[in-house]
Design an enzyme around this catalytic site. Structure first.
Site, PDB file in Angstrom:
ATOM      1  N   TYR A  95       1.393  -1.289  -0.210  1.00 27.63           N
ATOM      2  CA  TYR A  95       0.003  -0.044  -0.254  1.00 27.63           C
ATOM      3  C   TYR A  95       0.718   1.157  -0.020  1.00 27.63           C
ATOM      4  O   TYR A  95       0.506   2.563  -0.650  1.00 27.63           O
ATOM      5  CB  TYR A  95      -1.295   0.227   1.232  1.00 27.63           C
ATOM      6  N   ASP A 234      -9.413 -32.975   6.816  1.00 30.12           N
ATOM      7  CA  ASP A 234     -10.475 -33.595   6.214  1.00 30.12           C
ATOM      8  C   ASP A 234      -9.341 -34.546   5.389  1.00 30.12           C
ATOM      9  O   ASP A 234      -8.109 -34.788   5.008  1.00 30.12           O
ATOM     10  CB  ASP A 234     -10.512 -33.106   4.980  1.00 30.12           C
TER      11      ASP A 234
END
Length: 353
Positions: A95, A234
């Protein structure tokens, strides 16, 4: 800090020498994404070989000149920050001139290249990254600015600190650490008061693929307490990949493996064999996509899988069934099966690999 300043000065001196000799300056960086530059060591994980292949960022080539300029720009920013003992996040750097940098990923990639080129960890370059991971459980510590942090396991979670290197006075009576793949599962275990019910523990989630700070914290806690570290992922190729990043590291960050990997990590669940053992209904499992098959095949070829026969077997079960499951699949047995039955039994009877 003097080491960092000296390393940057050496790079700039080389640029000036080239200019004095009327030659186009060049920056040489390691090929961080090339598997040929990586070796696997049981005790460390994936690490970069000492004499690896490199690529040149040339100042006289239209394709690489912009990157050459951006690398010098960020080197000058790092130099100023180290001199003034100030810090910035990767986001701050982007930025500071969004038009010049173009995108956050350009900044991230250049910072990793600079860290690798100088052989200096990113934290020592005074660049912090915003943490996305969470930590909870039996742990307290003091942050670099003196803030005392207590991660007691309640409904609230704490973000992994952005300067893991600076935390001190670590105190814990935890008997193990549990790395949870996803935020939803992490929150569910917190709601069920899992950290206190079974035995004191520390829970961490990188909320998917872990960022650098989450990996640094896992390593720091393991160094400090030397307690068992388990993963709850998972039962799919993506979950296995994430677990391997914590345990063995990633190719792109292999030059920092010594600070980031915990090779003693154990795979607690969700194992493909658990789906058979618990008679999980086929209709709640998810069929493989082409991408899943490709990812699994690539994982099976990796050097660290060969030294893990039990893991090899689990991946073969997954490949043969062509089915995957999220941890939430256990709710098909009962709503609190994960915290009431699955995890306590696994931890009590050694159901990990």
């Amino acid at each position: 800090s003097s080491e960092v300043l000296e390393a940057i000065e050496n790079v700039i001196e080389d640029v000036l020498k080239s200019l004095a000799q009327k030659k186009a300056p060049v920056l040489t960086v390691a090929n961080r994404s090339d598997w040929r530059n990586i070796e696997f060591k049981d005790s460390v994980g994936l690490q970069m070989i000492p004499h690896c292949t490199t690529k040149q960022i040339r100042s006289d080539c239209p394709r690489s000149a912009p990157k050459f300029a951006l690398m010098l720009k960020i080197l000058s920013m790092i130099y100023k920050m180290v001199q003034s003992n100030t810090y910035a996040t990767k986001r701050d750097i982007y930025y500071s001139d969004t038009v010049l940098f173009g995108s956050q990923s350009v900044v991230d990639n250049i910072i990793s290249d600079i860290s690798c080129m100088l052989k200096i960890p990113r934290r020592s370059l005074h660049i912090l990254s915003t943490s996305k991971g969470f930590v909870a459980g039996n742990l307290s510590y003091t942050e670099e600015d003196g803030t005392k942090v207590n991660c007691t396991c309640g409904a609230t979670v704490l973000t992994v600190p952005s300067n893991v290197q600076g935390i001190k006075n670590l105190i814990s009576h935890a008997e193990f650490m549990l790395i949870v793949e996803k935020d939803a599962t992490f929150q569910r275990l917190l709601d069920d008061d899992f950290c206190n019910k079974l035995s004191p523990c520390i829970m961490i989630t990188g909320r998917g693929v872990p960022d650098l700070n989450t990996r640094l914290l896992v390593r720091k806690l393991w160094d400090a307490f030397q307690i068992p570290v388990f993963t709850l992922m998972d039962a799919d190729p993506h979950g296995v990949e994430i677990m391997c990043i914590y345990k063995y590291g990633s190719v792109s960050m292999s030059f920092e493996a010594h600070h980031l990997t915990v090779p003693s990590i154990k795979w607690l669940g969700l194992l493909p064999s658990d789906l058979q053992r618990l008679n999980i209904r086929k209709d709640v499992l998810i069929p493989f996509t082409k991408q899943d098959q490709k990812k699994l095949a690539s994982i099976q070829k990796r050097p660290y899988i060969a030294c893990q026969p039990t893991w090899t077997k689990e991946l073969e079960i997954m490949a043969a069934s062509k089915l995957k499951a999220e941890i939430q699949v256990l709710t098909s047995l009962s709503s609190d099966y994960l915290s009431r039955v699955y995890l306590p039994n696994k931890l009590r009877f050694g159901g990990w690999l």
